[in-house]
Design a protein around this motif. Structure first.
Motif, PDB file in Angstrom:
ATOM      1  N   SER A  81      56.451  27.650   9.607  1.00 23.79           N
ATOM      2  CA  SER A  81      55.172  25.971  10.044  1.00 23.79           C
ATOM      3  C   SER A  81      55.818  25.497  10.960  1.00 23.79           C
ATOM      4  CB  SER A  81      55.272  25.248   9.386  1.00 23.79           C
ATOM      5  OG  SER A  81      54.873  26.156   8.145  1.00 23.79           O
ATOM      6  N   SER A  91      50.291  28.174   9.306  1.00 25.88           N
ATOM      7  CA  SER A  91      49.344  27.475  10.270  1.00 25.88           C
ATOM      8  C   SER A  91      49.514  26.132   9.785  1.00 25.88           C
ATOM      9  CB  SER A  91      49.032  28.716  11.134  1.00 25.88           C
ATOM     10  OG  SER A  91      47.788  28.297  10.307  1.00 25.88           O
ATOM     11  N   GLY A 118      51.809  23.092   9.780  1.00 26.29           N
ATOM     12  CA  GLY A 118      52.258  23.452  10.898  1.00 26.29           C
ATOM     13  C   GLY A 118      51.457  22.345  11.842  1.00 26.29           C
ATOM     14  N   LEU A 178      54.100  23.762  14.451  1.00 27.34           N
ATOM     15  CA  LEU A 178      54.376  22.236  14.724  1.00 27.34           C
ATOM     16  C   LEU A 178      54.757  21.671  16.219  1.00 27.34           C
ATOM     17  CD1 LEU A 178      55.974  20.208  12.068  1.00 27.34           C
ATOM     18  CD2 LEU A 178      56.662  19.514  14.607  1.00 27.34           C
TER      19      LEU A 178
END
Ligand SMILES: Nc1ncnc2c1ncn2[C@@H]1O[C@H](COP(=O)(O)OP(=O)(O)OP(=O)(O)O)[C@@H](O)[C@H]1O
Ligand SMILES: [Mg+2]
Lengths: 401, 221
Positions: free
Chosen positions: A26, A336, A339, A30
Motif C-alpha cells: 500500500s 490500493s 494506500g 500511499l
C-alpha cells in the motif's frame, strides 16, 4: 450476501496474516496519492495566491505601455521596448476618455538614492497622486502626496516599504527628512504600508520611490512616461475604454509600438505559466501511482500462486470463476484503497501544517480524485492476477503442490 | 444417475498422446456403493475428478441425471459441484486458515441452494455425529489425520449431495483410523442410501463392497 461477507473476511484475515507485506504494497499507492494531492494543492494554493496578489493591486485596471507585451518581455513596470515613450498630452487625453475613473502615468527609471551617506539602488516612479487609490496603496507613516502637491511641484517623495527599510532601517522617524536622487533633494512625505507580492510577475510596488511627476525637471525633462496606468469605472466598460484609449494612442503612435492591456491578462498569463509547471509536476507524481499499481500487481500474482491450492478447494466446493475473480479483485482494490486513504490522510496533515509556510490549498475534488484513482488502479492492476486465479482449472489447482 | 460413455482423457506429453483414461464406459446407479481398484497411476483419480466435475473428458460423454454435462457453462458446473457431489480427498484438502466450522460451512458460501434446514445446525450435528464438535473453533492443522478427514466428510455432506466421491480417503491414515473412516462412509450408504464411489488400493476393502471395478492403464478391466 454470504459471498460478499466471505470475500471481505477472507481479505481481511489475509492482510492480517501478511501485515508487513500489505503495508509495503500500500505504501507505493500511499506515496503516489499523497504526492499528487500535495502538488495539486500547491497548484491551487499558488493560483489563489497569485489571484489575491493581483486583486490587491486594484480592480479594472488597464495599462498602456510601449511595445507588444505578449510578444516579448512580460515585466509590466515599463521600459522602452519599442523606443516610444508617452507624453503628458497622451496622459491628459486619456484622462478625458469617458468611463475612466483614474489615470496614473509613470516615468520609471532605475536610480541611486542616498540618505545620510548610505546609497541604495531604487526605482524612481514619477507619477500622479491617483496612483495611490488606484493601486490600493496607503501610507504606513506620514502621508501620501496629493494632486495639489503635484501641481505645486513639491519636491517630496513617498517611499515604498522595502526600499525604505534598506535606506532607513527603523522607518517611522524618517518622515520629513531629505533623501537625494541624482543630486536632487526630496523631502520624505510618507512611507507606504507593505503590499507584498512582486514575486509572481506583478509590479513590486513596495520598492518604488514615488515622486510627483512635475517636481523633477532634471530627472524627467520632457515629462515623458514609460507607462500609463488607468482604471475603468466598472468591469462592463473595460472593453470600450480599452478600445477608446487604443484608438486615441494610434493617432500618435504606430499600433505595433504600444499595447493596451488589462491587468487580468497579465494575471492569466502568470497563472497559466504556473499551471503548466504544476501540471508537469503532477504528471511526474502520477507516474509513482503507476509504479504503486505495478507493486500491487506483483503482490497479487504472488498471492494467487501461494493460494492455488485454496482456489482449487473453493472451486471443488462450488465457487464459480466469477467468485474467485471477485475475491482477488477485491483484495487488489482494497490494497490500493488503503494506500489511497492513508495517502489522503498524510497529505491532509502535510497541507494543514505546510499551509503556514507555503500557499497550499486542498480542494474536495482532489480528495474525490485520489480515492477514485486509487480504486481504479486496484482494478486495473488487479484484474490480470485475479483473472489468472479465476481461469485455473479446478483439478490443476487442487493437484498443485 | 451417472453415465460415462467412451470417455477418454488424453494428455499431451512431449508431443505424444498419453491416455490417462481410455474408452471408459460406466454407469453408477443411485444408492450404489462402488469401489474402484487399481495400481498407482492407472487413472483412478482422473476418473473421480471427471465424475466430480473438477475435470472434463477429452472426448466421450458424461451424463448426470441424463443431462449432458459437456454442454454446461461454468455457473452450472459450479452449481453441480456445490449441490450434487461431495468430494473427499486423500490429502483432506481443508483450508488451514479457516476454522473447522468455517471449513465445513464453506459450501454454503457458494451455494444458491434453498436450504430446508439451517446449514449451521446441520454442520454442528455432523460434527457431533463424527465426534469433532469440540474442535469446531480449532484450525485443521492442529487436528489429527483422522479428525481432519472427518471434517472433510462433514464438509462433503453439508449440502446434502446426491453422491459421495471418496478418493483414497484412508490413504493418509493408519489402518485403525482408516477402518474407522471407512465404516463411517459405509454407514452413510447403508443407513441413508447415499451413493458412494470409493477409490482404494486395498483389494480386500474393494471386494467387501457391493460392486467393485478394477482399472489398469486407464482402462476398466
Ligand atoms: N496434468 C497431467 N498431465 C500429464 N499427465 C497427467 C496429468 N494428470 C495425471 N496424469 C497422468 O495420468 C495418469 C493417471 O493419474 P491418476 O492421478 O489418475 O492416477 P491414480 O490412479 O489416481 O494413481 P494413485 O493411485 O497414485 O493416486 C498418471 O500416469 C499421471 O501421471
Ligand atoms: Mg489418485
Amino acid at each position: 450476501m454470504g459471498i460478499l461477507l466471505s470475500i471481505i473476511k477472507t481479505s481481511l484475515s489475509d492482510f492480517d496474516r501478511n501485515k508487513l507485506r500489505t503495508f509495503l504494497t500500500s505504501l507505493g499507492i500511499l506515496i503516489g496519492v499523497s504526492s499528487v494531492i500535495l502538488l495539486v494543492s500547491l497548484g491551487v494554493g499558488l493560483k489563489n495566491y497569485i489571484t489575491e496578489q493581483f486583486e490587491n493591486l486594484g480592480s479594472n485596471i488597464l495599462i498602456a505601455m510601449p511595445g507588444q507585451i505578449f510578444g516579448g518581455d512580460r515585466q509590466m513596470t515599463g521600459g522602452n521596448f519599442s523606443g516610444i515613450t508617452f507624453t503628458e498630452k497622451d496622459y491628459l487625453a486619456i484622462a478625458k476618455v469617458s468611463g475612466i475613473k483614474a489615470v496614473a502615468p509613470a516615468y520609471v527609471k532605475t536610480v541611486s538614492v542616498s540618505f545620510e551617506g548610505k546609497t541604495e539602488i531604487g526605482s524612481y516612479y514619477g507619477t500622479t497622486a491617483e496612483i495611490f487609490p488606484m493601486r490600493n496603496l496607503e501610507a504606513g507613516y506620514g502621508q501620501i502626496f496629493s494632486a495639489g502637491d503635484v501641481e505645486k511641484r513639491k519636491k517630496i517623495i513617498v517611499v515604498g516599504p522595502k526600499i525604505a527599510e534598506k535606506l532607513f532601517g527603523n522607518m517611522g522617524s524618517f518622515v520629513g527628512k531629505t533623501v537625494k536622487i541624482e543630486d536632487q533633494g526630496f523631502k520624505v512625505s510618507g512611507i507606504l504600508k507593505s503590499k507584498g507580492g512582486g514575486g509572481f510577475g506583478g509590479p513590486d510596488f513596495d520598492s518604488f520611490l514615488y515622486v510627483p511627476y512635475k517636481s523633477s525637471p532634471k530627472i524627467n525633462q520632457e515629462k515623458k512616461f514609460s507607462v500609463i496606468n488607468f482604471q475603468a469605472d466598472s468591469e462592463t466598460v473595460i472593453d470600450t475604454v480599452k478600445e477608446s484609449v487604443t484608438a486615441l494612442l494610434e493617432r500618435s503612435y504606430d499600433e505595433e509600438d504600444f499595447s493596451v492591456i488589462e491587468q487580468t491578462q497579465i494575471q492569466e498569463t502568470v497563472t497559466s505559466i504556473f499551471a503548466i509547471l504544476n501540471g508537469v509536476l503532477v504528471a511526474i507524481a502520477a507516474i509513482s501511482l503507476i509504479v504503486g499499481g505495478i507493486g500491487i500487481m506483483n503482490i497479487m500474482y504472488i498471492t494467487v500462486t501461494e493460494r492455488i491450492r485454496e482456489i482449487g478447494i473453493r472451486r471443488a466446493m462450488g465457487a464459480t470463476r466469477r467468485n474467485i475473480l471477485s475475491q482477488f479483485l477485491f483484495e487488489a482494490v482494497f490494497l490500493s484503497f488503503i494506500g489511497g486513504s492513508f495517502g489522503l490522510i498524510v497529505s491532509l496533515v502535510i497541507v494543514f501544517i505546510g499551509s503556514r509556510y507555503f500557499p497550499l490549498a486542498i480542494d474536495l475534488m482532489s480528495v474525490v480524485v485520489a480515492l477514485t484513482v486509487s480504486t481504479t488502479i486496484g482494478v486495473v492492476f488487479g484484474v490480470l492476477p485475479a483473472r489468472k486465479a479465476a481461469l485455473l482449472s479446478p483439478v490443476e489447482a487442487i493437484r498443485y503442490e | 444417475m451417472i453415465t460415462l460413455a467412451h470417455v477418454n482423457k488424453i494428455y499431451q506429453i512431449d508431443g505424444e498422446e498419453f491416455y490417462a483414461l481410455r474408452d471408459i464406459n460406466l454407469e453408477i446407479k443411485q444408492g450404489e456403493f462402488t469401489a474402484i481398484l487399481g495400481p498407482s497411476g492407472c487413472g483412478k483419480s482422473t476418473l473421480m475428478h471427471i465424475i466430480g466435475l473438477l475435470d472434463t473428458p477429452t472426448s466421450g460423454t458424461l451424463l448426470i441425471n441424463n443431462k449432458d454435462i459437456t454442454k454446461l457453462d461454468d455457473n452450472e458446473l459450479s452449481r453441480l459441484r456445490n449441490e450434487f457431489a461431495g468430494f473427499i480427498f486423500q490429502q483432506f484438502n481443508l483450508i488451514n486458515k479457516l476454522t473447522v466450522l468455517e471449513n465445513i460451512m464453506l459450501p454454503t458460501i457458494y451455494s444458491a441452494k434453498k436450504y430446508s434446514y439451517e446449514p449451521k445446525t446441520r454442520a454442528l450435528e455432523l460434527m457431533d455425529r463424527f465426534g469433532i464438535l469440540i474442535k469446531q473453533k480449532s484450525y485443521p492443522n492442529k487436528l489429527s489425520g483422522g479428525q481432519q478427514q472427518r471434517v472433510a466428510i462433514a464438509r462433503a455432506l453439508l449440502n446434502e449431495p446426491k453422491i459421495i466421491l471418496a478418493d483414497e480417503p484412508t490413504g493418509n491414515l493408519d489402518s485403525k483410523t482408516g477402518k474407522n473412516i471407512l465404516d463411517l462412509i459405509r454407514e452413510l450408504n447403508q443407513k441413508e442410501g447415499m451413493t458412494v464411489v470409493l477409490v482404494t488400493h486395498d483389494r480386500e476393502i474393494a471386494e467387501s463392497c457391493q460392486r467393485h471395478i478394477s482399472m489398469l492403464d486407464g482402462k476398466i478391466v
